[in-house]
Design a protein around this motif. Structure first.
Motif, short mmCIF file in Angstrom:
data_model
loop_
_atom_site.label_atom_id
_atom_site.label_comp_id
_atom_site.label_asym_id
_atom_site.label_seq_id
_atom_site.Cartn_x
_atom_site.Cartn_y
_atom_site.Cartn_z
N GLY A 1 0.82 -1.20 0.00
CA GLY A 1 0.00 0.00 0.00
C GLY A 1 0.85 1.25 0.00
O GLY A 1 0.54 2.24 -0.69
N ALA B 1 -3.34 3.97 3.92
CA ALA B 1 -2.86 3.10 2.84
C ALA B 1 -2.36 1.77 3.40
O ALA B 1 -2.62 0.70 2.81
CB ALA B 1 -1.73 3.80 2.07
N GLY C 1 -3.97 -2.04 2.74
CA GLY C 1 -3.17 -3.19 2.34
C GLY C 1 -3.39 -4.37 3.27
O GLY C 1 -3.55 -5.52 2.82
N ILE D 1 -9.63 3.08 -6.21
CA ILE D 1 -9.34 2.55 -4.88
C ILE D 1 -10.63 2.15 -4.17
O ILE D 1 -10.69 1.12 -3.49
CB ILE D 1 -8.53 3.57 -4.05
CG1 ILE D 1 -7.26 3.97 -4.81
CG2 ILE D 1 -8.19 2.99 -2.69
CD1 ILE D 1 -6.42 2.79 -5.28
#
Length: 310
Positions: A158, A178, A182, A266
């Motif tokens: 990420g 992020a 992940g 995303i």
């Protein structure tokens, strides 16, 4: 050392990475279709790199422990050269399939200024998957222990992606979300693939969370043998699905910290992976008998919904 790669060679390398992403990361690849043409190849390169390393680690029949660790060391040596003006030494340990992948990755890292530490952390976790390695682990006693592994196997990916996606805030402010996303993707994979991982003598779920519901390895193996998910295992998996969904909730505000153009992709990726959890529940946690698969029509609908939502 060969001379610098030409534009045609680099384009061919990115095409190879795109094929790897399309073949092995269906949900991931579908979400990248929502990205701009300038960002898609870089995302494919990062995916192909992680996948190719994973293939080295997950194919113990093709090489010894020492050869696997030598291959990972060779990959790390070549990676280090991206950030160093000193050419790396030639090595036969580097798998041939890495040539074009590393070429595309090198171009991506330099164009988007991705930090070396995120790749070092990734390779640290990959060594934890190599039987016979001093770092090897096939069981995780707690979520904290599993998080140590996911810090490299998931959160680091990420963080590699973040410079490619771009942010509207200082990058450091977007990094926690992020990393959480992940980890959310990775835990979804672990819940979906528990049966296949057992076949490889791996359990990527926290033992203490399972034990709280009366579940141990013996019971998990019984479920795999019979193809039936016992009631106590269903309760444990339901708990871990809830933990997984909480990770997605933690990550969700981070989407608005990204460049507006990339947000639909995303969001789509999060919805597509979240739908795997829905499928696991709909199948009554039958993860030992079959892999939870989201039908194509549903995946397309989720991706389209993310695109419209913006």
């Amino acid at each position: 050392m060969p001379g610098p790669a030409g534009p045609d060679e680099i384009r061919d390398a990115y095409r190879r990475c795109r094929r790897v992403a399309a073949q092995y990361g269906r949900s991931y690849y579908l979400a990248t279709r929502l990205l701009s043409a300038g960002r898609r190849p870089a995302v494919h390169a990062l995916y192909a790199f992680a996948r190719t390393v994973d293939d080295i680690v997950d194919n113990p029949d093709t090489r010894s422990t020492a050869a696997t660790l030598d291959a990972l060391d060779a990959v790390e040596t070549r990676l280090t050269a991206i950030w160093s003006p000193i050419p790396p030494p030639a090595t036969s340990a580097l798998p041939a399939e890495f040539g074009p992948v590393l070429l595309a990755l090198t171009d991506t890292v330099r164009r988007f200024e991705i930090e070396e530490r995120h790749f070092t952390t990734f390779l640290h976790s990959m060594r934890m998957d190599v039987p016979g390695s001093p770092r090897f682990r096939s069981r995780y006693p707690s979520m904290a222990a599993l998080n140590e592994y996911m810090r490299g196997s998931a959160a680091a990916i990420g963080l590699q992606l973040l410079p490619v996606l771009g942010t509207v805030v200082p990058r450091a402010d977007a990094e926690p979300a992020a990393a959480a996303l992940g980890n959310a993707f990775q835990l979804t994979n672990f819940l979906r693939d528990i049966g296949e991982d057992l076949d490889r003598d791996r359990i990527y779920l926290p033992a203490d969370a399972l034990a709280a519901f009366g579940v141990d390895e013996k019971l998990l193996r019984h479920c795999r043998t019979t193809g039936r998910t016992e009631s106590s295992v269903r309760r444990a998996l339901a708990h871990l699905v809830a933990v997984n969904r909480d990770l997605y909730r933690v990550a969700a505000p981070g989407v608005d910290l990204l460049t507006p153009r990339v947000r639909p992709a995303i969001r789509a990726a999060a919805r597509l992976y979240g739908a795997i959890l829905d499928r696991i529940e709909e199948d009554e946690y039958a993860v030992f008998a079959r892999r939870a698969v989201v039908p194509n029509h549903r995946r397309l609908r989720l991706a389209a919904g993310a695109a419209i939502a913006g």
